[in-house]
Write a protein that holds these residues in place. Structure first.
Motif, mmCIF file in Angstrom:
data_model
loop_
_atom_site.group_PDB
_atom_site.id
_atom_site.type_symbol
_atom_site.label_atom_id
_atom_site.label_comp_id
_atom_site.label_asym_id
_atom_site.label_seq_id
_atom_site.Cartn_x
_atom_site.Cartn_y
_atom_site.Cartn_z
ATOM 1 N N CYS A 98 0.840 -1.196 0.000
ATOM 2 C CA CYS A 98 0.000 0.000 0.000
ATOM 3 C C CYS A 98 0.881 1.254 0.000
ATOM 4 N N SER A 125 0.121 4.039 1.083
ATOM 5 C CA SER A 125 -0.151 4.862 2.264
ATOM 6 C C SER A 125 0.464 4.281 3.534
ATOM 7 N N CYS A 126 0.106 3.020 3.845
ATOM 8 C CA CYS A 126 0.544 2.434 5.126
ATOM 9 C C CYS A 126 1.680 1.426 4.951
ATOM 10 N N CYS A 162 -4.358 0.419 -0.019
ATOM 11 C CA CYS A 162 -5.073 -0.774 0.429
ATOM 12 C C CYS A 162 -6.479 -0.422 0.915
ATOM 13 N N CYS A 169 -7.002 1.634 4.096
ATOM 14 C CA CYS A 169 -6.620 3.056 4.093
ATOM 15 C C CYS A 169 -7.623 3.917 3.321
HETATM 16 ZN ZN LIG Z 1 -2.839 0.964 3.519
#
Ligand SMILES: [Zn+2]
Length: 261
Positions: free
Chosen positions: A157, A159-160, A179, A182
């Motif tokens: 992902c 983001s995370c 993902c 998120c």
């Molecule tokens: Zn994520």
């Protein structure tokens, strides 16, 4: 005094007729990268060139590199001919497109073994490309973008940093997908099967059959994102795309899911 000939191995990716009997043969060579060579009398069937010089041939060749002039193709022996006479039009269109992509990426004096491997994988699978030509094209393009380092890592992902195995949203072409945990609202454009296929396609030796896992919305999304990424890499449309575009559009872009899975 004539310079000694040197041995090269490579794939014929372009043939341009010149004068009455000559040919400019462009090789994707293991030794010198992209190599334009001048084949005197190359359009005639001669012993020097092991018969007729054809596109998509793997050659063992001798070239004589002069100073400031195009190297001469002194002799050539076909070690393997990809796409024999009588190949289907979709197979030829697919192979020509892959060869033109390779030409764009190849540079003189910069051998690129991965690029040659990718192109060989495309040529080897070209005869079966017509089963799902849009998917085959997508698979080839993903492998190509990966080779150039231009395809994002779809397994993590953006983001995370967590796994995308449960599904993801791919919002921006050159960024990793996000993902489903998120994404507010839990929208999921790419399911687990599509993401797995994508991650398996991000390799040099592509398997065009994996594109069968990209169906429906996922196929449409990936086609759009890959189109965005290619536009960033290619500064002009490829000539061979003019032959492939109508064929891949006719194919409808997204096949029905296979019932036997
Ligand atoms: Zn994520």
């Amino acid at each position: 005094m004539a310079r000694p000939a040197e041995s090269v191995t490579g794939l014929v990716v372009r043939l341009q007729p010149v004068k009455d009997h000559d040919l400019i043969v462009t090789l994707l060579s293991a030794e010198r990268g992209r190599l334009d060579t001048w084949a005197r009398a190359g359009r005639k069937s001669t012993r020097r060139f092991g018969g007729r010089l054809g596109l998509f041939a793997d050659l063992r060749a001798e070239v004589r590199v002069g100073r400031g002039t195009m190297p001469d193709l002194v002799s050539a022996e076909v070690s393997h001919q990809w796409l024999v006479d009588g190949a289907s039009w979709p197979a030829l269109a697919f192979a020509s497109y892959a060869a033109e992509l390779a030409l764009v990426a190849a540079q003189p004096d910069h051998p690129d073994a991965d690029l040659i491997d990718w192109l060989r994988a495309c040529l080897e699978q070209a005869p079966s490309a017509s089963v799902d030509l849009a998917g085959a094209r997508l698979a080839a393009e993903i492998g190509f973008l990966h080779l150039l380092g231009s395809f994002p890592d779809v397994r993590r992902c953006g983001s995370c940093g967590g796994s995308t195995a449960g599904g993801a949203v791919w919002l921006i072409a050159d960024e990793a997908p996000t993902c489903s945990s998120c994404v507010v609202g839990g929208a999921r454009q790419l399911d687990a099967a599509a993401l797995l296929a994508l991650s398996e396609l991000t390799r040099v030796e592509i398997d065009i059959r994996l594109a069968a896992e990209l169906v429906g919305e996922a196929r449409a999304l990936v086609t759009t994102r890959v189109g965005n990424l290619l536009a960033q890499v290619l500064h002009a449309p490829l000539r061979s795309a003019a032959s492939l575009d109508p064929l891949t559009r006719l194919a409808g872009g997204a096949p029905e899911p296979r019932s036997n899975r």
